[in-house]
Design an enzyme around this catalytic site. Structure first.
Site, PDB file in Angstrom:
ATOM      1  N   LYS A  51       0.835  -1.202   0.000  1.00  0.00           N
ATOM      2  CA  LYS A  51       0.000   0.000   0.000  1.00  0.00           C
ATOM      3  C   LYS A  51       0.868   1.249   0.000  1.00  0.00           C
ATOM      4  CE  LYS A  51      -0.359   0.181   5.057  1.00  0.00           C
ATOM      5  NZ  LYS A  51      -1.273   0.178   6.223  1.00  0.00           N
ATOM      6  N   TYR A 281      19.867  29.682   8.651  1.00  0.00           N
ATOM      7  CA  TYR A 281      18.940  30.619   9.263  1.00  0.00           C
ATOM      8  C   TYR A 281      19.032  30.607  10.787  1.00  0.00           C
ATOM      9  CZ  TYR A 281      16.655  30.995   4.704  1.00  0.00           C
ATOM     10  OH  TYR A 281      16.383  31.210   3.378  1.00  0.00           O
TER      11      TYR A 281
END
Length: 390
Positions: A51, A281
């Site tokens: 799946k 950052y």
């Protein structure tokens, strides 16, 4: 699929959900084949769970590999995924989500699928679809024995027996449930409890004259609980090379499994940092001494989680390099001070890697703060290439 010798490669399905980047998820079909054969040696009749696009490994390439290895049944998620598989596989296809609307029910009948049925409305839809088609509908009854998710309960059995008797176009093929704690050895009491409920369900159904196969065991259940193997087993994560008992006293049961996915991206630049300089950052990483760092083309837009900043490691030239500072949208920075010769164009392996110390799925999941299932499903959204020795 590639052919022609060992380590043959094929970019069979390059159009994944993350376009326009440099990450490549490398899928080793040999490993998937070997894992399946190992599980079959242990349990006898595994129905591989493929799946969610085979847990990010690619539905059709994985299905073809498993069919060639002898799998007679496979389990997918949605009916739509089952229909996609039917064109490649003539065996039993089980849809674990089952029909969610009338279109799904019609597709189940048309393509001879075996859907999980866990509410009465689905039975009605399926019976109507079978009558409209002038045929029969195969089905699997799903019971909730302790997962608290989808499924009928033991008290529902009499009504289900009556419904099946009144709708001869419905053909019961499987009775199924799902284990909640099979991969936690300390919770084996809950496994025993679920087994008791499941066997009570099956006994009542058989007492009513119904004939069917039973399926309960997942990867952990298959490996650790011989009494739960019944007629059919449903291995998922073990198929892709993850040991469901990693870090537990039962780790030896899955030690022969081999990971099938590795992920690489190129180094974009290598440069020096002086002591006191920062990267990325927020300046959350400050060099404690003179360093060399590599900027790699991987970030959270590529499904490489922002949570990995300051935690994860990658493999470059066979050696580990730690992520420094925050993961950016399409870039991350790693410490290559101890990797002589590292340069732009080198492969940086986010998962797996060359040498004796690859990044394992469990390691990456641990740094990420998640489970290996999510790691595969997300990183598998990138472009994929396939390796197959056949």
């Amino acid at each position: 699929m590639a052919s022609g010798g060992p380590d043959a490669c094929s970019n069979e399905d390059p159009n994944m959900s993350v376009p326009f980047n440099k990450l490549i998820a490398r899928i080793d079909l040999d490993a998937i084949r070997e894992n399946y054969l190992l599980l079959r040696e242990v349990a006898g009749n595994p129905a591989p769970v493929i799946k969610a696009d085979a847990y990010g490994h690619g539905l059709l390439p994985v299905a073809r590999t498993l069919a060639q290895a002898g799998a007679g049944s496979m389990c997918v998620g949605s009916v739509e995924e089952a229909v996609a598989l039917r064109g490649e596989f003539s065996g039993r296809i089980v849809s674990l989500l089952g029909p969610l609307d009338k279109a799904d029910a019609a597709a189940v009948v048309e393509h001879g699928l075996v859907p999980y049925i866990y509410r009465r409305e689905q039975l009605a839809m399926l019976a109507e679809a079978a009558r409209n088609a002038g045929g029969q509908a195969r089905l699997a009854l799903k019971f909730d024995t302790g997962m608290g998710r989808l499924g009928f309960r033991l008290p529902d059995v009499p009504d289900l027996v009556a419904t099946l008797a009144a709708n001869r176009e419905l053909r019961l093929e499987l009775v199924a449930s799902h284990l909640a704690t099979a991969d936690e050895p300390a919770r084996d009491d809950y496994v025993v409890r679920q087994r008791g409920v499941f066997e009570a369900v099956c006994s009542e159904l058989r007492a009513a004259g119904l004939d069917f196969a039973c399926t309960l065991g997942n990867s952990a259940g298959l490996l650790a609980y011989p009494e739960l193997r019944y007629d059919l087993q449903r291995p998922g994560i073990a198929l892709y090379g993850v040991n469901p008992f990693c870090g537990t006293p039962l780790a030896h049961l899955g030690e022969r499994l081999r990971p099938a996915m590795s992920v690489r991206t190129p180094v974009a630049q290598v440069h020096s940092l002086d002591a006191g300089e920062s990267v990325s950052y927020g300046c959350t990483f400050v060099a404690p001494k003179a360093m060399r760092v590599a900027v790699i083309a991987a970030g959270y837009a590529d499904c490489y989680s922002r949570a990995l900043g300051g935690k994860a490691e990658v493999v470059i030239r066979g050696r580990r390099a730690k992520v420094c500072g925050r993961v950016c949208m399409q870039l991350s920075i790693v410490d290559v001070s101890d990797i002589p010769g590292a340069e732009a164009g080198d492969d940086a392996w986010l998962l797996g890697g060359e040498g004796d110390d690859p990044v394992t799925p469990d390691e990456l999941a641990g740094w990420w703060g998640t489970i290996t299932y999510e790691v595969f499903c997300l990183l598998g959204l990138n472009k994929r290439e396939y390796v197959d020795g056949l």
